[in-house]
Design a protein around this motif. Structure first.
Motif, mmCIF file in Angstrom:
data_model
loop_
_atom_site.group_PDB
_atom_site.id
_atom_site.type_symbol
_atom_site.label_atom_id
_atom_site.label_comp_id
_atom_site.label_asym_id
_atom_site.label_seq_id
_atom_site.Cartn_x
_atom_site.Cartn_y
_atom_site.Cartn_z
ATOM 1 N N ALA A 82 -1.673 -8.938 -7.557
ATOM 2 C CA ALA A 82 -1.612 -7.632 -6.914
ATOM 3 C C ALA A 82 -0.180 -7.307 -6.501
ATOM 4 N N ARG A 83 0.018 -6.091 -6.028
ATOM 5 C CA ARG A 83 1.330 -5.698 -5.535
ATOM 6 C C ARG A 83 1.165 -4.780 -4.336
ATOM 7 N N ILE A 84 1.916 -5.053 -3.295
ATOM 8 C CA ILE A 84 1.952 -4.213 -2.101
ATOM 9 C C ILE A 84 3.256 -3.424 -2.124
ATOM 10 N N VAL A 85 3.155 -2.116 -1.935
ATOM 11 C CA VAL A 85 4.333 -1.261 -1.870
ATOM 12 C C VAL A 85 4.355 -0.608 -0.496
ATOM 13 N N LEU A 105 -9.309 -0.567 -7.111
ATOM 14 C CA LEU A 105 -8.094 -1.039 -7.766
ATOM 15 C C LEU A 105 -6.843 -0.524 -7.068
ATOM 16 N N PHE A 106 -7.015 0.489 -6.228
ATOM 17 C CA PHE A 106 -5.898 1.041 -5.474
ATOM 18 C C PHE A 106 -6.399 1.440 -4.092
ATOM 19 N N ASP A 107 -5.621 1.120 -3.080
ATOM 20 C CA ASP A 107 -5.965 1.499 -1.716
ATOM 21 C C ASP A 107 -4.669 1.720 -0.951
ATOM 22 N N HIS A 108 -4.778 2.375 0.178
ATOM 23 C CA HIS A 108 -3.563 2.646 0.947
ATOM 24 C C HIS A 108 -3.914 2.905 2.407
ATOM 25 N N ALA A 116 -1.590 -0.545 -1.876
ATOM 26 C CA ALA A 116 -2.042 -1.824 -2.433
ATOM 27 C C ALA A 116 -2.631 -1.591 -3.815
ATOM 28 N N PHE A 117 -2.045 -2.244 -4.828
ATOM 29 C CA PHE A 117 -2.540 -2.163 -6.193
ATOM 30 C C PHE A 117 -3.159 -3.509 -6.544
ATOM 31 N N THR A 118 -4.469 -3.508 -6.804
ATOM 32 C CA THR A 118 -5.197 -4.765 -7.028
ATOM 33 C C THR A 118 -5.996 -4.682 -8.326
#
Length: 203
Positions: free
Chosen positions: A34-37, A54-57, A45-47
């Motif tokens: 995953a990647r946290i921006v 699959l995407f949350d924020h 959050a891209f998971t």
């Protein structure tokens, strides 16, 4: 249908499309797959390997903590609890029925005067046998459910792993599976950037 994963889609131009006007990227933190921006406005959050979204924020003011916890698959725990409760009820009821003397009382009942009237004596014996079978069924199903509960508990324990948890006000936390060391590093980075006042802690 897109063949790219959400993680690859969010590099460069794709990430820019998700940003609000005036929103700037401050830090990108890889966490396993995953990647946290962290931007000036939000935590994204891209998971792509996640089981749910699959995407949350979360808006930065709503982020109250970032930490590491050990968790397993909740459905196994739920099934274990339910099986244990139902199994316990059936075993308890079957044991109570067996020890109450009801079976012996029904089986030993006689018609007044020692004479069977209209097959009543036979009906009493049939009822006694049915109670006995019912008791055995309760006990068997109860024990089977308790064994099943133990199996689910083992599965839950085996499924436990570390995950990064980003807590936010008003909504469920963002949870990302990761090894403990990487998750703790990411949590520390997020707390430092977002400025949460929470202390470092583990469940």
């Amino acid at each position: 249908m897109m063949s790219e994963s959400p993680l690859s889609q969010t590099s460069d131009d794709r990430l820019a499309e998700l940003l609000f006007a005036g929103e700037e990227v401050e830090e990108e933190i890889p966490v396993g797959g995953a990647r946290i921006v962290v931007t000036s406005h939000r935590v994204l959050a891209f998971t792509p390997e996640g089981d749910e979204r699959l995407f949350d924020h979360a808006d930065r003011p709503n982020v109250v903590d970032a930490r590491v916890r050990t968790a397993g698959r909740g459905q196994y725990l739920s099934w274990a609890v339910r099986s244990m409760v139902y199994g316990g009820v059936l075993v308890g009821f079957g044991t109570l029925l067996h020890n109450s003397g009801v079976l012996a009382t029904v089986g030993g009942s006689n018609v007044p005067g020692g004479r069977a009237i209209g097959g009543v004596d036979r009906a009493i014996r049939v009822a006694s046998d049915l109670f006995g079978v019912l008791t055995d069924v309760f006990l068997f199903l109860g024990v089977a459910l308790l064994v099943l509960a133990a199996a689910f508990a083992v599965r839950y324990y085996a499924s436990q792993s570390e995950e990064l948890v980003i807590e936010r006000l008003g909504r469920d936390a963002i949870c990302i599976p990761a090894d403990a060391e990487r998750a703790e590093t990411a949590a520390r980075q997020i707390r430092g950037i977002v400025g949460t006042s929470s202390n470092r802690r583990n469940d």
